[in-house]
Structures are given as C-alpha cells and as structure tokens.
Motif scaffolding. Structure first.
Motif, PDB file in Angstrom:
ATOM      1  N   PHE A  80      -3.359  -8.346 -15.305  1.00 30.51           N
ATOM      2  CA  PHE A  80      -4.306  -7.462 -14.619  1.00 30.51           C
ATOM      3  C   PHE A  80      -5.236  -6.789 -15.611  1.00 30.51           C
ATOM      4  CE2 PHE A  80      -5.168  -3.220 -12.634  1.00 30.51           C
ATOM      5  CZ  PHE A  80      -5.957  -3.672 -11.578  1.00 30.51           C
ATOM      6  N   PHE A  81      -4.668  -6.277 -16.712  1.00 32.79           N
ATOM      7  CA  PHE A  81      -5.479  -5.626 -17.734  1.00 32.79           C
ATOM      8  C   PHE A  81      -6.397  -6.622 -18.437  1.00 32.79           C
ATOM      9  CE2 PHE A  81      -2.041  -2.189 -18.215  1.00 32.79           C
ATOM     10  CZ  PHE A  81      -2.663  -1.399 -17.253  1.00 32.79           C
ATOM     11  N   THR A  82      -5.910  -7.820 -18.646  1.00 31.84           N
ATOM     12  CA  THR A  82      -6.755  -8.852 -19.269  1.00 31.84           C
ATOM     13  C   THR A  82      -7.985  -9.121 -18.420  1.00 31.84           C
ATOM     14  OG1 THR A  82      -4.840  -9.886 -20.321  1.00 31.84           O
ATOM     15  CG2 THR A  82      -6.821 -11.233 -20.088  1.00 31.84           C
ATOM     16  N   LEU A 129     -15.791   3.567 -10.409  1.00 31.53           N
ATOM     17  CA  LEU A 129     -15.075   2.693 -11.336  1.00 31.53           C
ATOM     18  C   LEU A 129     -13.581   2.708 -11.023  1.00 31.53           C
ATOM     19  CD1 LEU A 129     -15.066   0.839 -13.788  1.00 31.53           C
ATOM     20  CD2 LEU A 129     -14.982   2.876 -15.244  1.00 31.53           C
ATOM     21  N   VAL A 130     -13.014   3.890 -10.847  1.00 30.67           N
ATOM     22  CA  VAL A 130     -11.590   4.000 -10.504  1.00 30.67           C
ATOM     23  C   VAL A 130     -11.335   3.358  -9.143  1.00 30.67           C
ATOM     24  CG1 VAL A 130      -9.688   5.598 -10.030  1.00 30.67           C
ATOM     25  CG2 VAL A 130     -11.285   6.079 -11.899  1.00 30.67           C
ATOM     26  N   ARG A 131     -12.243   3.585  -8.218  1.00 32.29           N
ATOM     27  CA  ARG A 131     -12.100   2.990  -6.884  1.00 32.29           C
ATOM     28  C   ARG A 131     -12.114   1.457  -6.960  1.00 32.29           C
ATOM     29  NH1 ARG A 131     -10.195   5.180  -2.185  1.00 32.29           N
ATOM     30  NH2 ARG A 131     -10.410   7.428  -2.339  1.00 32.29           N
ATOM     31  N   ASP A 132     -12.977   0.914  -7.813  1.00 37.84           N
ATOM     32  CA  ASP A 132     -13.047  -0.538  -7.954  1.00 37.84           C
ATOM     33  C   ASP A 132     -11.742  -1.093  -8.534  1.00 37.84           C
ATOM     34  OD1 ASP A 132     -14.851  -3.095  -8.100  1.00 37.84           O
ATOM     35  OD2 ASP A 132     -13.873  -2.952 -10.055  1.00 37.84           O
ATOM     36  N   ILE A 133     -11.203  -0.426  -9.552  1.00 43.78           N
ATOM     37  CA  ILE A 133      -9.949  -0.879 -10.160  1.00 43.78           C
ATOM     38  C   ILE A 133      -8.817  -0.785  -9.144  1.00 43.78           C
ATOM     39  CG2 ILE A 133      -8.250  -0.396 -11.967  1.00 43.78           C
ATOM     40  CD1 ILE A 133     -10.571   0.529 -13.732  1.00 43.78           C
ATOM     41  N   PHE A 134      -8.832   0.275  -8.339  1.00 46.10           N
ATOM     42  CA  PHE A 134      -7.825   0.442  -7.293  1.00 46.10           C
ATOM     43  C   PHE A 134      -7.912  -0.695  -6.275  1.00 46.10           C
ATOM     44  CE2 PHE A 134      -6.659   2.649  -3.198  1.00 46.10           C
ATOM     45  CZ  PHE A 134      -5.296   2.724  -3.439  1.00 46.10           C
ATOM     46  N   ALA A 135      -9.140  -1.072  -5.896  1.00 44.72           N
ATOM     47  CA  ALA A 135      -9.318  -2.184  -4.951  1.00 44.72           C
ATOM     48  C   ALA A 135      -8.800  -3.488  -5.548  1.00 44.72           C
ATOM     49  CB  ALA A 135     -10.796  -2.314  -4.578  1.00 44.72           C
ATOM     50  N   ARG A 136      -9.014  -3.698  -6.841  1.00 47.13           N
ATOM     51  CA  ARG A 136      -8.487  -4.898  -7.496  1.00 47.13           C
ATOM     52  C   ARG A 136      -6.960  -4.880  -7.504  1.00 47.13           C
ATOM     53  NH1 ARG A 136     -12.302  -6.888 -12.185  1.00 47.13           N
ATOM     54  NH2 ARG A 136     -14.319  -6.048 -11.537  1.00 47.13           N
ATOM     55  N   ALA A 137      -6.387  -3.689  -7.678  1.00 46.06           N
ATOM     56  CA  ALA A 137      -4.922  -3.579  -7.712  1.00 46.06           C
ATOM     57  C   ALA A 137      -4.302  -4.000  -6.396  1.00 46.06           C
ATOM     58  CB  ALA A 137      -4.514  -2.142  -8.045  1.00 46.06           C
ATOM     59  N   ALA A 138      -5.043  -3.844  -5.290  1.00 45.86           N
ATOM     60  CA  ALA A 138      -4.510  -4.203  -3.984  1.00 45.86           C
ATOM     61  C   ALA A 138      -4.207  -5.690  -3.881  1.00 45.86           C
ATOM     62  CB  ALA A 138      -5.495  -3.794  -2.891  1.00 45.86           C
ATOM     63  N   ALA A 139      -4.816  -6.501  -4.757  1.00 43.62           N
ATOM     64  CA  ALA A 139      -4.580  -7.948  -4.723  1.00 43.62           C
ATOM     65  C   ALA A 139      -3.399  -8.370  -5.594  1.00 43.62           C
ATOM     66  CB  ALA A 139      -5.841  -8.685  -5.187  1.00 43.62           C
ATOM     67  N   LEU A 140      -2.778  -7.415  -6.278  1.00 42.82           N
ATOM     68  CA  LEU A 140      -1.658  -7.747  -7.160  1.00 42.82           C
ATOM     69  C   LEU A 140      -0.407  -8.112  -6.363  1.00 42.82           C
ATOM     70  CD1 LEU A 140      -1.817  -5.049  -9.992  1.00 42.82           C
ATOM     71  CD2 LEU A 140      -2.198  -7.499 -10.218  1.00 42.82           C
ATOM     72  N   GLU A 141       0.459  -8.883  -7.000  1.00 42.42           N
ATOM     73  CA  GLU A 141       1.792  -9.172  -6.464  1.00 42.42           C
ATOM     74  C   GLU A 141       2.755  -8.980  -7.612  1.00 42.42           C
ATOM     75  OE1 GLU A 141       4.743  -9.628  -4.027  1.00 42.42           O
ATOM     76  OE2 GLU A 141       2.683  -9.763  -3.292  1.00 42.42           O
ATOM     77  N   ILE A 142       3.536  -7.917  -7.555  1.00 36.21           N
ATOM     78  CA  ILE A 142       4.298  -7.491  -8.716  1.00 36.21           C
ATOM     79  C   ILE A 142       5.291  -8.532  -9.197  1.00 36.21           C
ATOM     80  CG2 ILE A 142       6.082  -6.312  -7.350  1.00 36.21           C
ATOM     81  CD1 ILE A 142       6.063  -4.185  -9.619  1.00 36.21           C
TER      82      ILE A 142
END
Length: 295
Positions: free
Chosen positions: A111-113, A275-288
């Motif tokens: 995710f960070f990459t 910017l924080v909102r955009d990163i948060f939206a990207r996080a929603a696509a994660l699967e831990i």
C-alpha cells in the motif's frame, strides 16, 4: 486590499479543526510560537480578533467562528484545485499513519509503495501501536489515518472495513501433544489494550481455561518467537504464523477455538484534507489478509 497568505488561512483552519494551537503546529510541522505568530499576522490584516482566552485554552471569538465558516469552503476549493482530477504527483506535506502490527506486516508494505509511486513528494510517517493507543493518537490529531483491529464505535471517527484475520492457537511441536488437554498451559496473549486480547479470553473460556494465568506481550512476532522456543502457547494471526506452520516448526491447536477479527481503516469524521481523504479512499480497497510474509 488586505494581503492574506494561504498559510494564514491554512493555520487558522487547522486550529479550528484540531482544537488547539499545539495540535495545529504538529499537523503543520511547525512550532506553537510560529502558529501564534501567523494568527497575530492574520488578525492584523483582517482587523479583528479571531481568538480569546478561555481558561487555559484559546477559543474562537464570535466573529472568528463566522470567519472560519466562510473560509472553510474557500480553502477546500483551493485544495481541490491543487489536487484536481485525482492527480497527486505535486502534492506535498506530511501524512502521519498509525497501524497495528498485523496490518503493518501484511497489507501495508505494498500500500505504501503504491502511495509513494503516486505521491512522491508526500512524506509518510508510520507508527506501530496497539488499537487503544492508535485511537487516542487519531483523536488527538497525532495521526491522520490509522489501521486497527476490532469494531470501532465513535461518532468522531469514520471507518471502512479492510477485511478480517483468522486467529488461532499455536504451540511448538514439543508442546503440541499436550495442548489444552494436559496440565494448565503457559499462555501468552497480546496486551489487554488490544481487542484481540478479549477475543482470546473468550476462546479460553470455551476451552475451559478461563481462570488460567495470562502472560502478555504487545508484539505478535515476539509471541511467535516465545512459542517457537517452547515457552508456551499463544493466540496469533494465522497469516503471520503460516510460514512456520508450513515448515512444521509450529502446530495448530483446537481449530474449534479459532476466531476471526475484523480490521478497519479510520480517520477523524471531521477530516477535510483532500490528500488524507484520498488515501483513506484508497485504503478502502485493501484486503488485509491478501499478503503472506515470507512468501
């Protein structure tokens, strides 16, 4: 015409959002005296006081609250213009991210990459902590975004689920034969401030060991190392124990006592930074649970 710089408005709005000059200074990566100086400059330009002392803190004046209300949509529009069309290559600043060890060891490296590839000028600061500490850091604005275990119920926090992790009891092969059926086992759990601790205790109740003595540690990898050395049994994420299970250096105990715990990404409900909102939206696509360390 009064000359007001963008950093004056940004400083004012962060004080309003976070509640204190100190918290705004942390968010803007400056000092509290520097923030105070900016507010004095802004007050001089607009011709009225924005803040007044209220006990040991500073509170917005009536005109100050009206000024903030009028400036909020203007500042949001400016930020969106700078970061329009989802293009964040030119975005800069410091984003503080907190995570529990499980999220940090699984889905966050990739995710960070991806974030750095899209936002090369943004500085990411990551801190590992237990869920209790992460929530406090988020609410005090010492973190902008957090990843943590367990259900989160707070009107001040907005969350998105990022999947769930299977939790299981493990032992070394030497102790595996005894498991829960021998003498009262030596138990190691994550610290009580982790929601995983409560899930583990409920699992122990089901195994008939609710009154067992509990040893605790705030680090999953250390728990696994303790179990590998024959120091007891523990309740850990299957995804982090899997390489050892595959190699036969750990064994699984009582699948009927397995549990699943959800994970979430979270931000403050009043967060307006695009910017924080955009990163948060990207996080929603994660699967831990999609990445396994060591594979």
């Amino acid at each position: 015409m009064r000359r007001i710089s963008l950093y004056h408005l940004e400083t004012l709005l962060w004080i309003s959002r976070l509640g204190t000059f100190g918290a705004a200074a942390e968010r803007l990566n400056t000092t509290q005296p520097g923030v105070s100086a900016r507010i004095r400059e802004l007050e001089h330009q607009i011709g009225f006081r924005l803040f007044e002392r209220a006990g040991r803190t500073m509170a917005l004046t009536v005109r100050g609250r009206e000024f903030v209300r009028e400036c909020e949509p203007l500042w949001t529009s400016i930020e969106r213009t700078f970061l329009q069309s989802g293009r964040f290559e030119g975005a800069s600043g410091i984003v503080r991210i907190g995570a529990g060890e499980i999220a940090a060891a699984t889905c966050l490296p990739s995710f960070f990459t991806g974030l750095k590839a899209d936002m090369p000028r943004v500085t990411l600061e990551m801190e590992i902590d237990l869920s209790h500490g992460l929530l406090q850091k988020l609410l005090s604005a010492n973190c902008d975004l957090i990843f943590l275990a367990g259900p989160i119920v707070s009107p001040n926090i907005e969350t998105v689920p990022i999947g769930a992790v299977d939790m299981m009891w493990i032992a070394s092969p030497a102790l595996g034969g005894q498991g829960f059926d021998g003498p009262c086992p030596t138990l190691w759990l994550l610290h009580r401030h982790s929601p995983i601790h409560g899930v583990a205790r409920a699992s122990l109740e089901a195994a008939g060991h609710g009154d067992a003595t509990i040893n605790s540690c705030n680090n999953v990898r250390s728990l696994i190392d303790i179990v590998l050395s024959g120091g007891g049994i523990s309740f850990v994420p299957e995804i982090m124990a899997r390489p050892h299970l595959d190699r036969g250096t750990l064994v699984r105990l009582r699948p009927d006592l397995d549990r699943t715990i959800p994970f979430h990404a979270a931000i403050r409900a009043q967060e307006r930074d695009p910017l924080v909102r955009d990163i948060f939206a990207r996080a929603a696509a994660l699967e831990i649970a999609e990445i396994v360390p060591g594979r």
